[in-house]
Scaffold this active site. Sequence first.
Site, PDB file in Angstrom:
ATOM      1  N   CYS B 110       3.151  -6.594   0.833  1.00  0.00           N
ATOM      2  CA  CYS B 110       3.039  -5.865  -0.441  1.00  0.00           C
ATOM      3  C   CYS B 110       4.415  -5.955  -1.079  1.00  0.00           C
ATOM      4  CB  CYS B 110       2.643  -4.408  -0.230  1.00  0.00           C
ATOM      5  SG  CYS B 110       2.783  -3.463  -1.766  1.00  0.00           S
ATOM      6  N   CYS B 113       5.415  -2.227  -2.967  1.00  0.00           N
ATOM      7  CA  CYS B 113       5.906  -1.125  -2.125  1.00  0.00           C
ATOM      8  C   CYS B 113       5.437  -1.346  -0.687  1.00  0.00           C
ATOM      9  CB  CYS B 113       5.495   0.226  -2.680  1.00  0.00           C
ATOM     10  SG  CYS B 113       3.764   0.384  -3.128  1.00  0.00           S
ATOM     11  N   SER B 114       4.268  -0.812  -0.319  1.00  0.00           N
ATOM     12  CA  SER B 114       3.808  -0.975   1.063  1.00  0.00           C
ATOM     13  C   SER B 114       2.301  -0.778   1.136  1.00  0.00           C
ATOM     14  CB  SER B 114       4.517   0.017   1.972  1.00  0.00           C
ATOM     15  OG  SER B 114       4.331   1.326   1.457  1.00  0.00           O
ATOM     16  N   CYS B 115       1.555  -1.301   0.162  1.00  0.00           N
ATOM     17  CA  CYS B 115       0.098  -1.164   0.169  1.00  0.00           C
ATOM     18  C   CYS B 115      -0.452  -1.828   1.431  1.00  0.00           C
ATOM     19  CB  CYS B 115      -0.494  -1.799  -1.089  1.00  0.00           C
ATOM     20  SG  CYS B 115       0.096  -0.986  -2.586  1.00  0.00           S
TER      21      CYS B 115
END
Lengths: 105, 206
Positions: B110, B113-115
């Site tokens: 991602c 961000c951090s999906c």
Amino acid sequence: MSAPPPEPVFEEVWQGQLFALTVHLNESGYFSWSDWAKKFGTSLNKHGVDRALNGGEDYFTVWLDALEEFLIEINMTGRKDLVLIKEAWKTAYLTTPHGAPISLK
Amino acid sequence: MPHDSDDHTHAHSVLPSDATLRVKAIETLLISKGLIDPAALDAIVDTYQNKIGPKNGAMVVARAWSDSAFYDTLFYDTTETVADMGFYGRQGEHIMALQNTDEIHNIVVCTLCSCYPWPLLGIPPSWYKSDAYRARAVREPRKVLAEFGVTLPSETSVRVWDSTAELRYFVIPQRPKGTEGWSEKRLAALVTRDSMIGTGFPKDAQ
């Protein structure tokens, strides 16, 4: 799959609480996850300019900065209130005898 | 930390970190306004610490390896198919399974961000959230894979998938050789978290 995970989900208690807070606010309808992801992504980029984030504590510190700013932007809270309450908690910790329950006066 | 020594006593409680106090401040404010429910916060932490993790995704992979009809429906409609196994909910609204083959190796990142597909894999590991992985997985995937111990034949293409808040990916790795006739439970034990992100292989059959 009985082996324990290789690392804890959250390194510190506050990180789990921050995560839960954000998820809960999203699920309660105060903001969409897409809007939050955009805000958080922008903050990550901004912080990553100075030094690379390692994805651990620094990642959640940026998350915390981003959530505070986001909640102020969408008028759920104000910067002054956040600072006042944080200082009130600090005072409560510093004036409560060790071992006694800590609460805001 | 215990404080049981006579020559080391604290008159007051130990002051938590600045971050802890800031999180407490947000919580206190929103609770006092009646906007959030403290019990719901505890339940969310408990869920991700104790109930949801890569073992969910491993069950999906093991079933895909064992059941050809399931395999077909999984790639036709991943979200619906994994929901039928009980894996749905927050950050799992739209999930797409990616099929690793001899020709194609998929890797997920991602860049924003951090999906991540929480219902299947839980909370992402630190390295998935790091700037280094988020930037380099796209720019130099083979080098990143090599650092994870994944080396691929030159004829295998690497495809990098960028997860978003709207669509999250997870990888169905290739079934290890020598596992014919194994039960789903036994197969699931071979599936690692990293193999479902694309930065690892399943464990070998022993």
